[in-house]
Scaffold this motif. Structure first.
Motif, PDB file in Angstrom:
ATOM      1  N   ILE A 198       0.866  -1.181   0.000  1.00 21.81           N
ATOM      2  CA  ILE A 198       0.000   0.000   0.000  1.00 21.81           C
ATOM      3  C   ILE A 198       0.898   1.224   0.000  1.00 21.81           C
ATOM      4  O   ILE A 198       1.858   1.291   0.772  1.00 21.81           O
ATOM      5  N   VAL A 199       0.601   2.178  -0.876  1.00 21.89           N
ATOM      6  CA  VAL A 199       1.357   3.428  -0.927  1.00 21.89           C
ATOM      7  C   VAL A 199       0.425   4.558  -0.501  1.00 21.89           C
ATOM      8  O   VAL A 199      -0.606   4.791  -1.134  1.00 21.89           O
ATOM      9  N   PHE A 200       0.772   5.216   0.584  1.00 21.21           N
ATOM     10  CA  PHE A 200       0.074   6.426   1.003  1.00 21.21           C
ATOM     11  C   PHE A 200       0.798   7.590   0.331  1.00 21.21           C
ATOM     12  O   PHE A 200       2.012   7.748   0.493  1.00 21.21           O
ATOM     13  N   SER A 201       0.063   8.387  -0.438  1.00 20.43           N
ATOM     14  CA  SER A 201       0.698   9.433  -1.234  1.00 20.43           C
ATOM     15  C   SER A 201      -0.226  10.626  -1.397  1.00 20.43           C
ATOM     16  O   SER A 201      -1.369  10.608  -0.944  1.00 20.43           O
ATOM     17  N   THR A 202       0.308  11.658  -2.043  1.00 18.02           N
ATOM     18  CA  THR A 202      -0.501  12.797  -2.489  1.00 18.02           C
ATOM     19  C   THR A 202      -0.143  13.083  -3.949  1.00 18.02           C
ATOM     20  O   THR A 202       0.953  12.730  -4.390  1.00 18.02           O
ATOM     21  N   PRO A 203      -1.040  13.710  -4.684  1.00 16.35           N
ATOM     22  CA  PRO A 203      -0.779  13.969  -6.107  1.00 16.35           C
ATOM     23  C   PRO A 203       0.397  14.912  -6.343  1.00 16.35           C
ATOM     24  O   PRO A 203       1.014  14.871  -7.403  1.00 16.35           O
ATOM     25  N   THR A 204       0.729  15.764  -5.385  1.00 17.66           N
ATOM     26  CA  THR A 204       1.771  16.771  -5.591  1.00 17.66           C
ATOM     27  C   THR A 204       3.145  16.322  -5.092  1.00 17.66           C
ATOM     28  O   THR A 204       4.116  17.074  -5.206  1.00 17.66           O
ATOM     29  N   CYS A 205       3.248  15.111  -4.576  1.00 14.34           N
ATOM     30  CA  CYS A 205       4.497  14.626  -3.977  1.00 14.34           C
ATOM     31  C   CYS A 205       5.369  13.938  -5.031  1.00 14.34           C
ATOM     32  O   CYS A 205       5.002  12.887  -5.561  1.00 14.34           O
TER      33      CYS A 205
ATOM     34  N   ARG B 259      -5.067   9.608   8.880  1.00 12.92           N
ATOM     35  CA  ARG B 259      -4.976   9.338  10.322  1.00 12.92           C
ATOM     36  C   ARG B 259      -4.412   7.949  10.575  1.00 12.92           C
ATOM     37  O   ARG B 259      -3.597   7.753  11.483  1.00 12.92           O
ATOM     38  N   ASP B 260      -4.842   6.974   9.788  1.00  6.66           N
ATOM     39  CA  ASP B 260      -4.344   5.603   9.925  1.00  6.66           C
ATOM     40  C   ASP B 260      -2.835   5.557   9.679  1.00  6.66           C
ATOM     41  O   ASP B 260      -2.092   4.934  10.431  1.00  6.66           O
ATOM     42  N   MET B 261      -2.384   6.234   8.624  1.00  5.59           N
ATOM     43  CA  MET B 261      -0.959   6.283   8.302  1.00  5.59           C
ATOM     44  C   MET B 261      -0.187   6.909   9.460  1.00  5.59           C
ATOM     45  O   MET B 261       0.853   6.401   9.875  1.00  5.59           O
ATOM     46  N   GLN B 262      -0.708   7.999   9.998  1.00  6.89           N
ATOM     47  CA  GLN B 262      -0.021   8.677  11.097  1.00  6.89           C
ATOM     48  C   GLN B 262       0.000   7.803  12.351  1.00  6.89           C
ATOM     49  O   GLN B 262       1.009   7.735  13.053  1.00  6.89           O
ATOM     50  N   ARG B 263      -1.084   7.091  12.607  1.00  8.84           N
ATOM     51  CA  ARG B 263      -1.143   6.201  13.770  1.00  8.84           C
ATOM     52  C   ARG B 263      -0.121   5.067  13.636  1.00  8.84           C
ATOM     53  O   ARG B 263       0.557   4.708  14.601  1.00  8.84           O
ATOM     54  N   ARG B 264       0.008   4.514  12.445  1.00  7.78           N
ATOM     55  CA  ARG B 264       0.938   3.393  12.233  1.00  7.78           C
ATOM     56  C   ARG B 264       2.398   3.806  12.312  1.00  7.78           C
ATOM     57  O   ARG B 264       3.245   3.031  12.736  1.00  7.78           O
ATOM     58  N   THR B 265       2.694   5.029  11.831  1.00  8.17           N
ATOM     59  CA  THR B 265       4.100   5.407  11.633  1.00  8.17           C
ATOM     60  C   THR B 265       4.548   6.604  12.454  1.00  8.17           C
ATOM     61  O   THR B 265       5.746   6.842  12.571  1.00  8.17           O
ATOM     62  N   GLY B 266       3.609   7.381  12.978  1.00  6.86           N
ATOM     63  CA  GLY B 266       3.966   8.632  13.625  1.00  6.86           C
ATOM     64  C   GLY B 266       4.324   9.726  12.634  1.00  6.86           C
ATOM     65  O   GLY B 266       4.747  10.803  13.016  1.00  6.86           O
ATOM     66  N   GLN B 267       4.152   9.447  11.339  1.00 11.71           N
ATOM     67  CA  GLN B 267       4.541  10.372  10.278  1.00 11.71           C
ATOM     68  C   GLN B 267       3.321  11.024   9.653  1.00 11.71           C
ATOM     69  O   GLN B 267       2.283  10.403   9.527  1.00 11.71           O
ATOM     70  N   THR B 268       3.505  12.278   9.245  1.00 14.70           N
ATOM     71  CA  THR B 268       2.469  12.933   8.438  1.00 14.70           C
ATOM     72  C   THR B 268       2.944  13.131   7.010  1.00 14.70           C
ATOM     73  O   THR B 268       2.158  13.456   6.139  1.00 14.70           O
ATOM     74  N   GLY B 269       4.247  12.944   6.761  1.00 13.40           N
ATOM     75  CA  GLY B 269       4.791  13.109   5.413  1.00 13.40           C
ATOM     76  C   GLY B 269       4.591  11.869   4.573  1.00 13.40           C
ATOM     77  O   GLY B 269       4.428  10.770   5.089  1.00 13.40           O
ATOM     78  N   VAL B 270       4.581  12.066   3.275  1.00 13.36           N
ATOM     79  CA  VAL B 270       4.445  10.965   2.324  1.00 13.36           C
ATOM     80  C   VAL B 270       5.672  10.939   1.419  1.00 13.36           C
ATOM     81  O   VAL B 270       6.382  11.934   1.336  1.00 13.36           O
ATOM     82  N   PRO B 271       5.971   9.852   0.762  1.00 12.04           N
ATOM     83  CA  PRO B 271       5.190   8.614   0.787  1.00 12.04           C
ATOM     84  C   PRO B 271       5.482   7.768   2.024  1.00 12.04           C
ATOM     85  O   PRO B 271       6.565   7.823   2.585  1.00 12.04           O
TER      86      PRO B 271
END
Length: 82
Positions: free
Chosen positions: A9-16, A46-58
């Motif tokens: 699974i890749v958590f991303s944003t279109p501008t990254c 929120r799930d990504m941040q909970r799993r990793t402590g990160q708000t940055g992508v990818p």
């Protein structure tokens, strides 16, 4: 490595740009993945941040183990590719 591919699974944003690079790399290696746009999906963010402590992508999850950023050596190691 067995024939069953890891769940990716890749958590991303279109501008990254790193997200784009990571997804291109996975496609080149014929790795199937689910792309989740955290700019549109706040619960996934929120799930990504909970799993990793990160708000940055990818953030790339390989069998639920997170890789923060586009870390090609770690991706290769976790997927058993080179």
């Amino acid at each position: 490595m067995d024939s069953k591919q890891a769940k990716v699974i890749v958590f991303s944003t279109p501008t990254c740009s790193y997200c784009t690079t990571a997804k291109r790399y996975l496609r080149e290696k014929h790795i199937r993945f689910t792309d989740i746009d955290v700019s549109r999906n706040t619960s996934a963010a929120r799930d990504m941040q909970r799993r990793t402590g990160q708000t940055g992508v990818p953030v790339i999850l390989i069998n639920n183990r997170p890789i923060v950023g586009f870390d090609k050596p770690k991706i290769n190691r976790m997927l058993g590719i080179n």
